[in-house]
Motif scaffolding. Structure first.
Motif, mmCIF file in Angstrom:
data_model
loop_
_atom_site.group_PDB
_atom_site.id
_atom_site.type_symbol
_atom_site.label_atom_id
_atom_site.label_comp_id
_atom_site.label_asym_id
_atom_site.label_seq_id
_atom_site.Cartn_x
_atom_site.Cartn_y
_atom_site.Cartn_z
ATOM 1 N N PHE A 172 0.842 -1.188 0.000
ATOM 2 C CA PHE A 172 0.000 0.000 0.000
ATOM 3 C C PHE A 172 0.879 1.239 0.000
ATOM 4 O O PHE A 172 1.839 1.323 0.769
ATOM 5 N N TYR B 181 0.366 5.157 0.606
ATOM 6 C CA TYR B 181 -0.517 6.230 1.053
ATOM 7 C C TYR B 181 0.078 7.552 0.609
ATOM 8 O O TYR B 181 1.267 7.813 0.830
ATOM 9 N N ASP C 254 -0.533 11.974 0.032
ATOM 10 C CA ASP C 254 -1.302 13.156 0.402
ATOM 11 C C ASP C 254 -0.576 14.403 -0.069
ATOM 12 O O ASP C 254 0.635 14.386 -0.292
ATOM 13 N N GLY D 3 -5.253 1.316 9.997
ATOM 14 C CA GLY D 3 -3.886 1.227 9.504
ATOM 15 C C GLY D 3 -3.060 0.230 10.275
ATOM 16 O O GLY D 3 -2.826 0.397 11.466
ATOM 17 N N ARG E 256 -3.380 4.563 -1.979
ATOM 18 C CA ARG E 256 -4.516 5.028 -1.180
ATOM 19 C C ARG E 256 -4.388 6.537 -1.000
ATOM 20 O O ARG E 256 -3.359 7.033 -0.559
ATOM 21 N N THR E 257 -5.435 7.234 -1.371
ATOM 22 C CA THR E 257 -5.449 8.687 -1.331
ATOM 23 C C THR E 257 -6.742 9.182 -0.716
ATOM 24 O O THR E 257 -7.792 8.552 -0.879
ATOM 25 N N ASP E 258 -6.675 10.313 -0.035
ATOM 26 C CA ASP E 258 -7.907 10.920 0.463
ATOM 27 C C ASP E 258 -8.469 11.911 -0.554
ATOM 28 O O ASP E 258 -9.433 12.613 -0.283
ATOM 29 N N TRP F 177 -5.942 2.090 -7.359
ATOM 30 C CA TRP F 177 -6.015 3.110 -6.316
ATOM 31 C C TRP F 177 -7.378 3.012 -5.646
ATOM 32 O O TRP F 177 -8.333 2.517 -6.234
ATOM 33 N N VAL G 134 -9.314 6.691 0.826
ATOM 34 C CA VAL G 134 -9.329 6.575 2.281
ATOM 35 C C VAL G 134 -9.824 7.922 2.808
ATOM 36 O O VAL G 134 -9.443 8.969 2.285
ATOM 37 N N HIS H 257 -6.786 7.469 10.462
ATOM 38 C CA HIS H 257 -6.097 6.352 9.821
ATOM 39 C C HIS H 257 -4.595 6.614 9.893
ATOM 40 O O HIS H 257 -4.096 7.622 9.386
ATOM 41 N N TRP I 192 -1.738 5.613 8.529
ATOM 42 C CA TRP I 192 -0.843 5.860 7.389
ATOM 43 C C TRP I 192 -1.288 7.049 6.557
ATOM 44 O O TRP I 192 -0.462 7.780 6.015
ATOM 45 N N ASN I 193 -2.598 7.268 6.444
ATOM 46 C CA ASN I 193 -3.072 8.466 5.765
ATOM 47 C C ASN I 193 -2.669 9.712 6.546
ATOM 48 O O ASN I 193 -2.229 10.711 5.972
#
Length: 179
Positions: free
Chosen positions: A8, A10, A12, A43, A99-101, A140, A143, A149, A151-152
């Motif tokens: 994964f 992460y 940002d 996470g 993983r992206t917000d 992708w 999150v 979370h 890792w985010n």
């Protein structure tokens, strides 16, 4: 990493102000690479690597990816690009999940949404996406931001610290939610 394992990544982005942005507006990106995560919950897994840096808007800079301005969106896209570069630099036979917000970054990167700004940056991210997809198992997913979370939140911390030009806290002293 073991064969068949999911790695994964992460990502940002962050920006100072994010209003009336221009090429001088500070923005940053963060990337956290995790093995052994389930992709669910708050996470799990172990940190393999983390990277971060400023959004580069100077055409003459070797790290320039096409960002015209420093903004939250250019931070998100720059993080996504760096995740794809990381994937392309590794040859492990595993699945990679970014993983992206930012649904914006994911949908722009994979071509689902049409870009209206930072077209050179978008094109560079899409080229990296197509290249990675052609040789690796890459996807992708979203999150939710600022929900604790681990890792985010770490990727957010790295992006924010890059944005304000400060060194991130070492993982052992950092707690989710700390900027």
């Amino acid at each position: 990493m073991t064969e068949g394992e999911i790695t994964f990544l992460y990502v940002d982005g962050s920006c100072l102000g994010n209003v009336n942005v221009d090429s001088k507006t500070p923005a940053g990106w963060g990337l956290v690479v995790i093995v052994g995560d389930t992709g669910r919950g708050k996470g799990s897994g172990e940190l393999l690597e983390e990277r971060f840096g400023p959004v580069v808007t100077d055409l003459g800079d070797e790290d320039f990816l096409g960002a015209e301005v420093g903004s939250n969106n250019t931070g998100e896209l720059t993080a996504f690009a760096n995740a794809l570069r990381w994937i392309l630099s590794h040859e492990e036979d595993c699945e990679y999940v970014i993983r992206t917000d930012s649904t914006y970054a994911g949908n722009i990167a994979d071509g689902t949404w049409k870009a209206k700004a930072n077209l050179a940056l978008v094109e560079n991210v899409r080229v990296l996406w197509r290249e990675a997809k052609s040789i690796r198992q890459v996807s992708w997913n979203h999150v939710r931001a600022h929900r604790g979370h681990r890792w985010n939140e770490r990727a957010d911390h790295l992006a924010w610290r890059a944005c304000i030009n400060e060194t991130p806290l070492p993982l052992q002293f950092w707690k989710p939610g700390m900027r």
